[in-house]
Scaffold this motif. Structure first.
Motif, PDB file in Angstrom:
ATOM      1  N   ALA A   1       4.158  81.035  67.926  1.00 19.68           N
ATOM      2  CA  ALA A   1       4.776  80.648  69.195  1.00 19.68           C
ATOM      3  C   ALA A   1       5.900  81.600  69.586  1.00 19.68           C
ATOM      4  O   ALA A   1       6.724  81.285  70.448  1.00 19.68           O
ATOM      5  CB  ALA A   1       5.314  79.225  69.106  1.00 19.68           C
ATOM      6  N   ASP A   2       5.954  82.779  68.923  1.00 22.83           N
ATOM      7  CA  ASP A   2       6.969  83.788  69.203  1.00 22.83           C
ATOM      8  C   ASP A   2       8.372  83.271  68.897  1.00 22.83           C
ATOM      9  O   ASP A   2       9.335  83.575  69.594  1.00 22.83           O
ATOM     10  CB  ASP A   2       6.895  84.232  70.668  1.00 22.83           C
ATOM     11  CG  ASP A   2       7.354  85.678  70.841  1.00 22.83           C
ATOM     12  OD1 ASP A   2       7.199  86.455  69.884  1.00 22.83           O
ATOM     13  OD2 ASP A   2       7.863  86.015  71.922  1.00 22.83           O
ATOM     14  N   TYR A   3       8.479  82.479  67.812  1.00 25.07           N
ATOM     15  CA  TYR A   3       9.731  81.839  67.439  1.00 25.07           C
ATOM     16  C   TYR A   3      10.192  82.365  66.085  1.00 25.07           C
ATOM     17  O   TYR A   3       9.411  82.454  65.141  1.00 25.07           O
ATOM     18  CB  TYR A   3       9.531  80.317  67.370  1.00 25.07           C
ATOM     19  CG  TYR A   3      10.726  79.544  66.878  1.00 25.07           C
ATOM     20  CD1 TYR A   3      11.819  79.326  67.702  1.00 25.07           C
ATOM     21  CD2 TYR A   3      10.744  78.998  65.591  1.00 25.07           C
ATOM     22  CE1 TYR A   3      12.916  78.597  67.255  1.00 25.07           C
ATOM     23  CE2 TYR A   3      11.828  78.266  65.138  1.00 25.07           C
ATOM     24  CZ  TYR A   3      12.911  78.075  65.975  1.00 25.07           C
ATOM     25  OH  TYR A   3      13.982  77.354  65.531  1.00 25.07           O
ATOM     26  N   TYR A   4      11.467  82.731  66.007  1.00 21.67           N
ATOM     27  CA  TYR A   4      12.036  83.187  64.739  1.00 21.67           C
ATOM     28  C   TYR A   4      12.503  81.976  63.948  1.00 21.67           C
ATOM     29  O   TYR A   4      13.441  81.284  64.342  1.00 21.67           O
ATOM     30  CB  TYR A   4      13.222  84.126  64.980  1.00 21.67           C
ATOM     31  CG  TYR A   4      12.898  85.343  65.828  1.00 21.67           C
ATOM     32  CD1 TYR A   4      12.252  86.438  65.271  1.00 21.67           C
ATOM     33  CD2 TYR A   4      13.223  85.386  67.176  1.00 21.67           C
ATOM     34  CE1 TYR A   4      11.954  87.562  66.038  1.00 21.67           C
ATOM     35  CE2 TYR A   4      12.925  86.500  67.960  1.00 21.67           C
ATOM     36  CZ  TYR A   4      12.289  87.583  67.377  1.00 21.67           C
ATOM     37  OH  TYR A   4      11.990  88.675  68.143  1.00 21.67           O
ATOM     38  N   GLY A   5      11.868  81.719  62.818  1.00 19.33           N
ATOM     39  CA  GLY A   5      12.181  80.510  62.062  1.00 19.33           C
ATOM     40  C   GLY A   5      13.227  80.697  60.990  1.00 19.33           C
ATOM     41  O   GLY A   5      13.819  79.710  60.536  1.00 19.33           O
TER      42      GLY A   5
END
Length: 473
Positions: free
Chosen positions: A129-133
């Motif tokens: 989801a193009d999210y930096y976790g």
């Protein structure tokens, strides 16, 4: 950060993902943030501009008075919201971003904030989801000797209770939970924001190199370089004895002006013995590089949101009729130029203190007061019925111009070089101490006491380690 000729097209940035550590590199070697720190610290103008930008970002603190509030559990190391704001502004002024460790209590309320040094933090890989976790933190830095087990892994900021509970369980309970990291950026265009000094990094490096060059010249007492050519000695002992004699005759402080070269030459028609001398004339004059100094300072100033020249005090400029009016207008202009950045900081603090364990700001007003170099940067003499300053006499204006010129000279690389030259002259006893003091008083505007402290006990050959730890000769 490598210097390249600008092409006709701009190459798109390519993110480098390191599988070993699971991070996205910040720069080709993952050390760009450290390069930024060094560029700013080693350039007088960049350091001053970063400090000015930091001061205006933090302004006068928040409009709501929270000076008595202690965000820390330690009574001996108190921290109020203004302190946190100023610490954030310092990091943002250099990197355009900041990493903040947010802690929670068992009620899922925020209970602590800690700024982690920017150079130690790196962003983890994006998900689908193009999210930096994840945010990865290396307390030992990101050098080549780093081991994977030395890296700490944090979850990114997400204040939802269900998310926090899941992270707590994964950590093995509240006693092991390290909290989350809020990665705040003034611009979200790239994974890591672009530092302002990147726009003028070549000029910052030029200032640093000029300082090193002037310093090396001053250490040679501005002498010419003598090349001493000699024929081959019969033994190594004779050669070493010759070198010692040359240093002894030159004086330790001037030994760097002598270059020994083993050579041979045909002197059938002109007998000159076993030694010949050649001189390399020292044509260094400070005015030769004055353009480099002023131009570099000017470009660096522009890179930091176009700081008005009156605030930097390096480039001549006029915004009003008097120096006081210049400062009032200059600070007003710069407050306007950085107002959008300041608004983003206000939004950051509004989010940080949302669901804090104590309601420290019931009004939820996180407006930052504008920074003022003077008592009031927006004063209007007519509207406030305040008596305007009296017109200064010609003598007062002349004296003020002299003080301004002296302050500019003291802050320039050329000024520092001249002071070193006076100090070297006193050491060499070609100038008396009283004469040296008189020069510092009349040319640079130092007091008698300060002048004598500067010249009081100068070393014959001071060492000046460069950032790499090597001695500069």
């Amino acid at each position: 950060m490598k210097s390249k000729v600008v092409e006709q097209y701009k190459q798109e940035r390519i993110e480098i993902f390191n599988k070993r550590f699971g991070v996205i590199f910040d720069g080709e070697d993952n050390l760009k943030s450290l390069v930024v720190e060094n560029l700013i610290d080693n350039s007088p103008t960049a350091f001053q501009c970063a400090w000015l930008y930091e001061s205006f970002l933090g302004g006068g603190g928040f409009e709501v008075d929270m000076s008595e509030i202690n965000l820390s559990e330690d009574e001996f190391d108190k921290q109020n919201p203004n302190n946190l704001l100023f610490d954030v502004a310092e990091v943002v002024s250099r990197h355009q971003g900041v990493f903040i460790n947010v802690g929670y209590n068992a009620n899922y309320e925020k209970d602590s904030f800690k700024i982690i040094p920017y150079t130690l933090c790196k962003v983890g890989k994006k998900d689908s989801a193009d999210y930096y976790g994840k945010i990865l933190v290396s307390p030992k830095g990101w050098g080549k000797s780093l081991k994977k087990e030395d890296v700490d892994i944090f979850d990114v900021y997400n204040p939802r209770p269900d998310v926090i509970q899941t992270q707590v369980e994964a950590a093995g309970g509240w006693e092991n939970y390290k909290g989350q990291i809020f990665f705040f950026k003034l611009s979200r265009k790239y994974t890591y924001p672009q530092s302002l000094i990147e726009r003028a990094y070549t000029f910052a490096d030029t200032e640093n190199q000029l300082g090193l060059y002037y310093n090396g010249t001053a250490k040679r007492s501005f002498e010419d370089v003598t090349v001493i050519r000699h024929r081959k000695f019969e033994s190594k002992q004779d050669e070493e004895a010759f070198e010692r004699n040359v240093k002894s005759l030159s004086g330790f402080e001037n030994s760097s002006t002598k270059l020994l070269v083993e050579d041979d030459w045909d002197d059938e028609n002109n007998k000159q013995g076993n030694i010949r001398f050649d001189t390399i004339k020292n044509e260094v004059k400070s005015e030769k590089y004055a353009h480099f100094e002023t131009s570099s300072a000017n470009y660096i100033r522009k890179a930091f949101k176009n700081i008005p020249p009156q605030l930097v005090d390096y480039v001549a400029g006029k915004l009003g009729n008097t120096s006081g009016e210049d400062l009032i207008k200059a600070q007003s202009i710069y407050n306007s130029l950085i107002s959008k950045d300041q608004e983003k900081l206000e939004m950051l603090f509004k989010e940080l203190f949302r669901n804090y364990k104590h309601d420290i700001n019931p009004s939820n007003n996180w407006t930052i007061k504008q920074y003022s170099l003077l008592d009031d940067g927006t004063v209007n003499y007519d509207e406030n019925n305040i008596e305007a300053p009296a017109q200064k006499t010609k003598e007062e204006l002349d004296e003020e111009a002299i003080r301004t010129a002296q302050a500019t000279l003291r802050g320039s690389v050329g000024g520092v070089t001249s002071i070193l030259a006076i100090q070297a002259s006193v050491v060499a006893k070609t100038t008396t101490l009283d004469s040296g003091v008189a020069m510092l008083i009349n040319i640079f505007g130092y007091s008698d006491e300060v002048s004598r402290r500067i010249l009081g006990n100068p070393e014959a050959n001071p060492t000046n380690p460069n950032p790499n730890g090597n001695t500069i000769n």
